[in-house]
Design a protein around this motif. Structure first.
Motif, PDB file in Angstrom:
ATOM      1  N   CYS A   1       0.794  -1.339   0.033  1.00 20.20           N
ATOM      2  CA  CYS A   1      -0.114  -0.076   0.166  1.00 20.20           C
ATOM      3  C   CYS A   1       0.813   1.192   0.077  1.00 20.20           C
ATOM      4  O   CYS A   1       0.440   2.211  -0.705  1.00 20.20           O
ATOM      5  CB  CYS A   1      -0.924   0.209   1.109  1.00 20.20           C
ATOM      6  SG  CYS A   1      -2.092  -1.119   1.247  1.00 20.20           S
TER       7      CYS A   1
ATOM      8  N   ASN B   1       3.641   1.650  -1.312  1.00  9.95           N
ATOM      9  CA  ASN B   1       4.593   1.482  -2.516  1.00  9.95           C
ATOM     10  C   ASN B   1       3.936   2.335  -3.770  1.00  9.95           C
ATOM     11  O   ASN B   1       2.815   1.927  -4.389  1.00  9.95           O
ATOM     12  CB  ASN B   1       4.719   0.184  -3.173  1.00  9.95           C
ATOM     13  CG  ASN B   1       5.797   0.443  -4.198  1.00  9.95           C
ATOM     14  OD1 ASN B   1       6.061   1.373  -4.964  1.00  9.95           O
ATOM     15  ND2 ASN B   1       6.401  -0.922  -4.656  1.00  9.95           N
ATOM     16  N   PRO B   2       4.288   3.584  -3.984  1.00 13.26           N
ATOM     17  CA  PRO B   2       3.552   4.408  -5.087  1.00 13.26           C
ATOM     18  C   PRO B   2       3.639   3.730  -6.622  1.00 13.26           C
ATOM     19  O   PRO B   2       2.889   4.218  -7.415  1.00 13.26           O
ATOM     20  CB  PRO B   2       4.447   5.801  -5.011  1.00 13.26           C
ATOM     21  CG  PRO B   2       5.537   5.428  -4.493  1.00 13.26           C
ATOM     22  CD  PRO B   2       5.627   4.245  -3.545  1.00 13.26           C
TER      23      PRO B   2
ATOM     24  N   ALA C   1      -2.798   1.664  -8.438  1.00 11.77           N
ATOM     25  CA  ALA C   1      -3.839   1.608  -7.447  1.00 11.77           C
ATOM     26  C   ALA C   1      -5.217   1.502  -8.249  1.00 11.77           C
ATOM     27  O   ALA C   1      -6.420   1.379  -7.514  1.00 11.77           O
ATOM     28  CB  ALA C   1      -3.773   3.177  -6.967  1.00 11.77           C
TER      29      ALA C   1
ATOM     30  N   LYS D   1      -3.006  -3.457  -6.071  1.00 11.84           N
ATOM     31  CA  LYS D   1      -2.995  -3.345  -4.664  1.00 11.84           C
ATOM     32  C   LYS D   1      -3.951  -4.499  -4.144  1.00 11.84           C
ATOM     33  O   LYS D   1      -4.522  -5.288  -5.132  1.00 11.84           O
ATOM     34  CB  LYS D   1      -3.372  -2.152  -4.085  1.00 11.84           C
ATOM     35  CG  LYS D   1      -2.382  -1.047  -4.633  1.00 11.84           C
ATOM     36  CD  LYS D   1      -2.355  -0.083  -3.765  1.00 11.84           C
ATOM     37  CE  LYS D   1      -1.257   1.118  -4.118  1.00 11.84           C
ATOM     38  NZ  LYS D   1      -1.285   2.218  -3.112  1.00 11.84           N
TER      39      LYS D   1
END
Lengths: 198, 198
Positions: free
Chosen positions: A72, A74-75, A79, A103
């Motif tokens: 969660c 980790n950009p 998403a 995710k």
């Protein structure tokens, strides 16, 4: 044997591990005390730390010692794709076996009305909040292929429909490398009905 | 999966248990954290206490948290019969399975010159001291029936001879309930050579 005190208590405590009966517990206790006391001490410390520090991720509910789990936080993870699983162990196996880079959302169980497990116990409120943000484009339903897992997937799929989110279910059929002769009839029937263009 | 920190460390620590590989360790860690945190905490405490408090009995060298183990401290046990075993686990199984009411002596191993295990490593000095007291009438040699166990029994038997102590060896042969068809040839040959009046 008479009361062997501490040793007996240790053996009883080891029985709390899944798949460990009195015989294995006895073997473990003797092994640790005779050959690996350092390992035993290390295990003791790690157990205490893990039980005290590991909680649930604020977003996906998986097990983590931080507020947000690695996935969660980790950009780089996508998403827009959310994979719904029953347990934190499923997150691990999917991340190890597949190239999935989206995710996760962990239910910590499956719908099971007879056991008193309804949507509230599975964090549906949090899941609906995430669907409501409009960020999610696809919901991958990766619950187990048991009756309850299927029912859970079905239920979440309907909710996703309300939010106009595409819901997909992981494929079920004959395992790779599996021989038809040894596959149970339910799986084989499912594989036939779910056949695809070659 | 990325570095899962604490959870991964816990799984690694669980691998120090005999018979537990990475897969079982993972299952154990998830089980404890999801379903039995109390059990995990209890296990942590018992491990720490056991590693810190359990030492060796002053007389028989078995594992115990007191200076004298229950057997050695029990005045009702027959001090004239001494059963020599390789490990503390053997004390348990003999006490559970037989009606033996004598005392024990634990070697914590077997003679194995190639591994650098000689009489000194097995507490022979202590054993000889006990033989020298003249209190012991019979020495039961219950080391394993491996080559090294046999050699160890032979060695101790010779020492017992010097002190005029009767040395006996537990019987070897076909296990009770065992079918001849499935017994290894070494055991069967031994059983034939060791046949007794019926």
């Amino acid at each position: 044997m008479q009361n062997q005190g501490l040793l007996k208590e240790l053996i009883q405590s080891l029985c709390c591990l899944p798949g460990v009966g009195p015989k294995s517990a006895q073997r473990m206790a003797f092994h640790l005390l005779q050959r690996n006391r350092d390992g035993g001490m290390q295990l003791s410390k790690m157990l205490a730390r893990a039980v005290n520090e590991i909680g649930h991720c604020r977003e996906c509910r998986t097990l983590t010692e931080t507020e947000l789990c690695e996935v969660c936080a980790n950009p780089l993870r996508d998403a827009e794709t959310l994979c719904v699983v029953e347990s934190p162990a499923d997150v691990w196996v999917i991340d190890q076996a597949t190239t999935f880079k989206g995710k996760y959302f962990v239910l910590h169980g499956r719908l099971s009305p007879l056991d008193g497990i309804g949507p509230d116990q599975l964090g549906f409120e949090l899941l609906e909040q995430r669907m409501a943000t409009g960020q999610i484009k696809e919901l991958i339903l990766a619950t187990n292929s048991t009756v309850e897992g299927q029912a859970t997937a079905h239920f979440i799929g309907e909710v996703a429909g309300k939010f106009n989110i595409r819901a997909t279910r992981i494929a079920h059929g004959v395992p790779m490398g599996g021989e038809l002769e040894f596959i149970d009839s339910g799986t084989l029937a499912h594989a036939f009905n779910g056949r695809r263009e070659f």
